[in-house]
Structure formats: C-alpha cells, structure tokens
Design a protein around this motif. Sequence first.
Motif, PDB file in Angstrom:
ATOM      1  N   ASP A  74      10.270  10.779   5.838  1.00 15.32           N
ATOM      2  CA  ASP A  74      10.154   9.460   5.208  1.00 15.32           C
ATOM      3  C   ASP A  74       9.364   9.553   3.911  1.00 15.32           C
ATOM      4  O   ASP A  74       9.693   8.895   2.913  1.00 15.32           O
ATOM      5  CB  ASP A  74       9.468   8.480   6.161  1.00 15.32           C
ATOM      6  CG  ASP A  74      10.352   8.098   7.334  1.00 15.32           C
ATOM      7  OD1 ASP A  74      11.564   8.385   7.278  1.00 15.32           O
ATOM      8  OD2 ASP A  74       9.826   7.528   8.308  1.00 15.32           O
ATOM      9  N   ALA A  77      11.564  10.980   1.214  1.00 14.30           N
ATOM     10  CA  ALA A  77      12.550   9.992   0.776  1.00 14.30           C
ATOM     11  C   ALA A  77      11.926   8.958  -0.154  1.00 14.30           C
ATOM     12  O   ALA A  77      12.568   8.505  -1.113  1.00 14.30           O
ATOM     13  CB  ALA A  77      13.171   9.309   1.990  1.00 14.30           C
ATOM     14  N   ARG A  78      10.672   8.592   0.091  1.00 13.45           N
ATOM     15  CA  ARG A  78       9.995   7.633  -0.788  1.00 13.45           C
ATOM     16  C   ARG A  78       9.648   8.273  -2.128  1.00 13.45           C
ATOM     17  O   ARG A  78       9.780   7.653  -3.183  1.00 13.45           O
ATOM     18  CB  ARG A  78       8.710   7.113  -0.134  1.00 13.45           C
ATOM     19  CG  ARG A  78       8.924   6.124   0.994  1.00 13.45           C
ATOM     20  CD  ARG A  78       7.608   5.425   1.359  1.00 13.45           C
ATOM     21  NE  ARG A  78       6.521   6.345   1.623  1.00 13.45           N
ATOM     22  CZ  ARG A  78       6.295   6.918   2.800  1.00 13.45           C
ATOM     23  NH1 ARG A  78       7.100   6.658   3.827  1.00 13.45           N
ATOM     24  NH2 ARG A  78       5.279   7.738   2.970  1.00 13.45           N
ATOM     25  N   PRO A  81      13.741   9.545  -4.023  1.00 12.69           N
ATOM     26  CA  PRO A  81      14.821   8.766  -3.403  1.00 12.69           C
ATOM     27  C   PRO A  81      16.200   9.424  -3.462  1.00 12.69           C
ATOM     28  O   PRO A  81      17.068   9.099  -2.641  1.00 12.69           O
ATOM     29  CB  PRO A  81      14.810   7.455  -4.204  1.00 12.69           C
ATOM     30  CG  PRO A  81      13.428   7.371  -4.772  1.00 12.69           C
ATOM     31  CD  PRO A  81      13.006   8.769  -5.049  1.00 12.69           C
ATOM     32  N   THR A  83      16.921  12.453  -2.766  1.00 15.95           N
ATOM     33  CA  THR A  83      16.982  13.632  -1.906  1.00 15.95           C
ATOM     34  C   THR A  83      18.181  13.549  -0.950  1.00 15.95           C
ATOM     35  O   THR A  83      18.355  12.546  -0.254  1.00 15.95           O
ATOM     36  CB  THR A  83      15.694  13.755  -1.061  1.00 15.95           C
ATOM     37  OG1 THR A  83      14.571  13.819  -1.937  1.00 15.95           O
ATOM     38  CG2 THR A  83      15.731  15.004  -0.199  1.00 15.95           C
ATOM     39  N   ALA A  85      20.608  13.987   2.306  1.00 12.90           N
ATOM     40  CA  ALA A  85      20.308  13.865   3.734  1.00 12.90           C
ATOM     41  C   ALA A  85      20.019  15.225   4.364  1.00 12.90           C
ATOM     42  O   ALA A  85      19.157  15.346   5.247  1.00 12.90           O
ATOM     43  CB  ALA A  85      21.473  13.182   4.445  1.00 12.90           C
ATOM     44  N   LEU A  88      16.496  16.148   3.763  1.00 10.69           N
ATOM     45  CA  LEU A  88      15.605  15.346   4.610  1.00 10.69           C
ATOM     46  C   LEU A  88      15.595  15.883   6.036  1.00 10.69           C
ATOM     47  O   LEU A  88      14.551  15.877   6.698  1.00 10.69           O
ATOM     48  CB  LEU A  88      16.043  13.883   4.598  1.00 10.69           C
ATOM     49  CG  LEU A  88      15.900  13.154   3.257  1.00 10.69           C
ATOM     50  CD1 LEU A  88      16.459  11.740   3.374  1.00 10.69           C
ATOM     51  CD2 LEU A  88      14.439  13.121   2.801  1.00 10.69           C
TER      52      LEU A  88
END
Length: 201
Positions: A74, A77-78, A81, A83, A85, A88
């Motif tokens: 998370d 991702a913040r 943005p 990035t 999947a 992640l």
Amino acid sequence: MPDALSALPPAVAALLARASVPPRLLREPAPGAAVLDLAVAAALRAPDHGGLRPARFVFISGAARAALGALMADSLARREPATPAERLDIERAKPLRAPMVVAAGAAIRPDHPKIPVWEQEASTAASIMNFLNAIDALGFGGVWLSSGALRDEMVKRALGFAATDRLLGWIYLGTPAPDRPVARAIETAGIARDWVPPAGP
C-alpha cells in the motif's frame, strides 16, 4: 580465514566471521524469545550519549508478516501510483521471505537540550549492528534491509511508532541455510590513517 580466527579472542573472531544472510537463505526456525532477549540486551550495549536508549525493535512473525506485506505494498502504491500490479505483488511478498522480520527504529527526543537527533539515530544504528552481531553469534542469521516504506508515516504509525520516531530498517531473521554466505577476507588499506597536522604558515 577460519584458521587465523581461531587464534583470536572469541568476540573478535565472531565480528570478523559475521556475514549477512539474504532472506532467500533464511529458514525456520526464527530466533525464540530467549535469543531475542539476549540480542536486545547486546543492542543496548551500544554507545548511547545520555543513556537515552532510543533503539526500538518490533518483532513480526507468522501471519503478521502478511499484514506487514500489505502495508508495504500500500505504501508503494501511494508513493508511486503508476507501479504495476506485478511489482506490488513482489512488495507484498517481501516479508514472507524469512521466518521473522524486525522493524528497527529510533524513539527520538527531538527537543533534547544536549543530544541532537543525529546522535540518537547514530546510537540506534550502533544498537542494530550489535543486535545483528548477537543474532549471528547465537547461531542464527540476519540481514538489515531498507525500503521506501521506512519513510512512510502511515507505515510508521501502523507499527506503533510515534510521529517523531524514525524507522531505520527491516531486519530479516531465521536459521541460515547450509550454503549461507561466509565472510571474505577484508582489505583495510585506505580505510584508516594517522592524521598529520598541517605545517604552519
């Protein structure tokens, strides 16, 4: 190196023989409570101006590692943005690579009248190294890693650190695989020197 180390005091030999063990070579079991207590006690022997004891260690094992992975994904991702999947997913799986992850941080006293923040951070870094040395000497392995999530206020808060505290690293712990890295000979030339005062005018 092993033959040369055998002639040294055991504490010095242990320091010279230590090598970081990457997460992929860390197996179950993780260090138990007794080993962790000893490692934290060793950590608190680090230089500590004013006796502030700023070092903090948060042990993360079992299912909590997946929760940490979710925090890290998370956070990425913040921060980034765009990035993908797949990236992640890699971030999310990182804490699962070893039996235990330790969030190592510094409980900072930013307004201390005598001890600046940088000294408190330096003391904590020394404590972390003592912790790793003790873990290694007690038969386990570890590695000190970093990531952008360490500078994420939401991650810090979720781990129970105060707003003024600093996260300084993720320590991955476990039992080393048989093919763990071994310490290589170290070349000290050019690292240390005597100081010669400059000649006067």
